[in-house]
Design an enzyme around this catalytic site. Structure first.
Site, PDB file in Angstrom:
ATOM      1  N   LYS A   1      51.592  54.636  39.418  1.00 16.17           N
ATOM      2  CA  LYS A   1      51.153  53.424  40.123  1.00 16.17           C
ATOM      3  C   LYS A   1      52.363  52.646  40.630  1.00 16.17           C
ATOM      4  CE  LYS A   1      51.034  50.056  36.448  1.00 16.17           C
ATOM      5  NZ  LYS A   1      50.444  49.054  35.638  1.00 16.17           N
TER       6      LYS A   1
ATOM      7  N   LYS B   1      56.919  47.263  39.821  1.00 17.40           N
ATOM      8  CA  LYS B   1      58.296  46.815  40.025  1.00 17.40           C
ATOM      9  C   LYS B   1      59.210  47.392  38.959  1.00 17.40           C
ATOM     10  CE  LYS B   1      60.854  42.981  40.126  1.00 17.40           C
ATOM     11  NZ  LYS B   1      60.995  41.681  39.518  1.00 17.40           N
TER      12      LYS B   1
ATOM     13  N   LYS C   1      54.416  50.717  27.751  1.00 13.73           N
ATOM     14  CA  LYS C   1      55.499  49.723  27.774  1.00 13.73           C
ATOM     15  C   LYS C   1      56.449  49.866  26.591  1.00 13.73           C
ATOM     16  CE  LYS C   1      53.306  46.213  30.596  1.00 13.73           C
ATOM     17  NZ  LYS C   1      53.031  44.799  30.795  1.00 13.73           N
TER      18      LYS C   1
HETATM   19  P1  TYM Z   1      50.233  42.116  36.238  1.00 13.61           P
HETATM   20  O1  TYM Z   1      51.051  40.879  36.344  1.00 13.61           O
HETATM   21  O2  TYM Z   1      50.908  43.379  35.821  1.00 13.61           O
HETATM   22  O3  TYM Z   1      49.494  42.413  37.597  1.00 13.61           O
HETATM   23  C1  TYM Z   1      48.759  41.418  38.287  1.00 13.61           C
HETATM   24  C2  TYM Z   1      47.559  42.075  38.967  1.00 13.61           C
HETATM   25  O4  TYM Z   1      47.986  43.079  39.884  1.00 13.61           O
HETATM   26  C3  TYM Z   1      47.275  44.283  39.631  1.00 13.61           C
HETATM   27  N1  TYM Z   1      48.149  45.418  39.949  1.00 13.61           N
HETATM   28  C4  TYM Z   1      47.825  46.436  40.767  1.00 13.61           C
HETATM   29  N2  TYM Z   1      46.702  46.664  41.487  1.00 13.61           N
HETATM   30  C5  TYM Z   1      46.681  47.782  42.252  1.00 13.61           C
HETATM   31  N3  TYM Z   1      47.716  48.668  42.317  1.00 13.61           N
HETATM   32  C6  TYM Z   1      48.842  48.479  41.613  1.00 13.61           C
HETATM   33  N4  TYM Z   1      49.855  49.347  41.701  1.00 13.61           N
HETATM   34  C7  TYM Z   1      48.933  47.308  40.792  1.00 13.61           C
HETATM   35  N5  TYM Z   1      49.894  46.804  39.978  1.00 13.61           N
HETATM   36  C8  TYM Z   1      49.402  45.657  39.474  1.00 13.61           C
HETATM   37  C9  TYM Z   1      46.946  44.227  38.144  1.00 13.61           C
HETATM   38  O5  TYM Z   1      45.858  45.069  37.825  1.00 13.61           O
HETATM   39  C10 TYM Z   1      46.615  42.766  37.967  1.00 13.61           C
HETATM   40  O6  TYM Z   1      45.275  42.496  38.318  1.00 13.61           O
HETATM   41  N6  TYM Z   1      47.948  41.657  31.806  1.00 13.61           N
HETATM   42  C11 TYM Z   1      47.921  41.214  33.188  1.00 13.61           C
HETATM   43  C12 TYM Z   1      47.985  39.700  33.362  1.00 13.61           C
HETATM   44  C13 TYM Z   1      46.949  38.913  32.622  1.00 13.61           C
HETATM   45  C14 TYM Z   1      45.565  38.819  32.967  1.00 13.61           C
HETATM   46  C15 TYM Z   1      45.009  37.899  32.022  1.00 13.61           C
HETATM   47  C16 TYM Z   1      44.773  39.386  33.958  1.00 13.61           C
HETATM   48  C17 TYM Z   1      47.162  38.109  31.534  1.00 13.61           C
HETATM   49  N7  TYM Z   1      46.006  37.492  31.177  1.00 13.61           N
HETATM   50  C18 TYM Z   1      43.655  37.579  32.050  1.00 13.61           C
HETATM   51  C19 TYM Z   1      43.411  39.047  33.975  1.00 13.61           C
HETATM   52  C20 TYM Z   1      42.872  38.163  33.037  1.00 13.61           C
HETATM   53  C21 TYM Z   1      49.121  41.809  33.917  1.00 13.61           C
HETATM   54  O7  TYM Z   1      50.125  42.072  33.306  1.00 13.61           O
HETATM   55  O8  TYM Z   1      48.989  41.842  35.271  1.00 13.61           O
END
Ligand code: TYM
Length: 334
Positions: free
Chosen positions: A197, A200, A115
């Site tokens: 992966k 967005k 990032k």
């Molecule tokens: P975020 O908002 O990027 O994504 C949310 C969830 O979607 C999953 N994900 C995917 N799974 C499969 N293929 C993909 N291409 C793909 N893109 C996204 C992510 O693995 C996630 O489960 N840091 C985290 C948010 C967060 C969080 C937490 C998660 C903050 N605090 C505590 C778990 C526990 C994030 O940015 O997810």
């Protein structure tokens, strides 16, 4: 005595529209497991501040995410759904855990490297500290399980290490959480570049299918998805694009075992036609419900208000224990 039900915690950034990577890697599993666990789902608006954001769009995107999760099937009776910034304890615990996590651990986080894109001098300090806030989110609620996609594995490992270190230093305080990452769907790839992966932020709109895409947009994106050389429909390491398309196919139809036979000799076109129908059928009900929820904004607002209250009722007593363990209380007697 009845055993305590396992507690699930997971979070998602309010990034406007969600895509089928978020859905298949995370949201769908949250919904499917909802009746088996105690669930807490969090829209992480404080995490969204780690990259430049406009206040008005952050606010709007937070509401869109609440409506999206409701439309995808999160049931506020079975799950606490709330916004991270509504519960101040997340920020406080993050600061306290900053004294437990190490600089070296954070420097090794691959998401920071991705990032920051090499601009480490100018990204916010919050982007570096992002994983510690995520650790705080999880262990504040003594979560047993964290259902996420593969890209979050390193963050959950950090949560385990920090919880264990805190427990050793200050006495048993936090449950050590475990990642819940499924064998299928945890890494949905870009439709334009199957080595990246689905995301967005990283690709053009053709690289992902949004939960808000219309039937014709979905069909167009599936048909335009890149394929591999050759024409045989199979999921093998030399066919990353087909592996991804067949993965989506199998997750949304549960019939992959027969897909090789079904498409034998028919080539990629037939697979894409069927896949487009399968994706359209899976997304349409979510999109339609999302529109209904968006037409009635009071509903999400009331769910989030109640969710924040329920989350606070767990977070407040936990933080009292944490403060006491760390020697932060008892000096001012009222
Ligand atoms: P975020 O908002 O990027 O994504 C949310 C969830 O979607 C999953 N994900 C995917 N799974 C499969 N293929 C993909 N291409 C793909 N893109 C996204 C992510 O693995 C996630 O489960 N840091 C985290 C948010 C967060 C969080 C937490 C998660 C903050 N605090 C505590 C778990 C526990 C994030 O940015 O997810």
């Amino acid at each position: 005595m009845a055993e305590r039900r396992k507690r699930v915690f997971s979070g998602i950034q309010p990034s406007g529209v969600s895509h089928i990577g978020n859905y298949l890697g995370a949201i769908r599993n949250w919904v499917a497991q909802q009746e088996s666990y105690d669930n807490i789902f969090c829209i992480v608006n404080l995490h969204a501040l780690t990259l430049p954001t406009e206040p008005a769009s952050l606010h709007a995107n937070t509401i869109t995410m609440a409506n999206t999760l409701l439309a995808a099937g999160i049931d506020p009776q079975a799950s606490i759904l709330f916004v991270q910034g509504d519960v101040r304890e997340h920020s406080e615990l993050c600061w306290l855990l900053n004294s437990v996590a190490t600089f070296g651990e954070l420097r090794r986080m691959t998401q920071f490297k991705d990032k920051s894109g090499g601009a480490e001098e100018s990204v916010s300090a919050a982007l570096f500290d992002y994983p510690v806030l995520q650790v705080a989110d999880i262990i504040l609620y003594d979560a047993d399980l964290v259902p996420v996609g593969e890209d979050q594995r390193q963050h959950i490992e950090l949560a385990r290490d920090v919880a264990q270190r805190f427990n050793r230093r200050y006495g048993d305080t936090f449950v050590v959480p475990a990642p819940d990452i499924k064998a299928n769907g945890a890494r949905i790839m870009s439709l334009e570049d199957p080595t990246k992966k689905m995301s967005k932020s990283a690709g053009s709109t053709g690289s992902y299918i949004a939960l808000t895409d219309t039937d014709s947009e979905i069909t167009k994106k599936v048909k335009r998805a890149v394929t591999d050389s050759g024409s045989e429909v199979k999921a093998t390491p030399d066919k990353p694009a087909l592996t991804n398309l067949l993965g989506i196919y199998s997750l949304l139809s549960n019939t992959v075992s027969r897909s090789r036979v079904r498409y034998a000799g028919k080539g990629y076109g037939a697979l894409k036609t069927d896949l487009a129908t399968i994706v359209v059928d899976a997304i349409r009900p979510i999109r339609e419900k999302l529109l209904e929820y968006e037409a009635n904004p009071d509903y999400a607002a009331s769910v989030l208000a109640e969710g924040a209250e329920r989350a606070r009722s767990l977070a407040t007593p936990k933080m009292e224990i944490v403060r006491e363990r760390m020697g932060l209380t008892g000096h001012a007697i009222r």
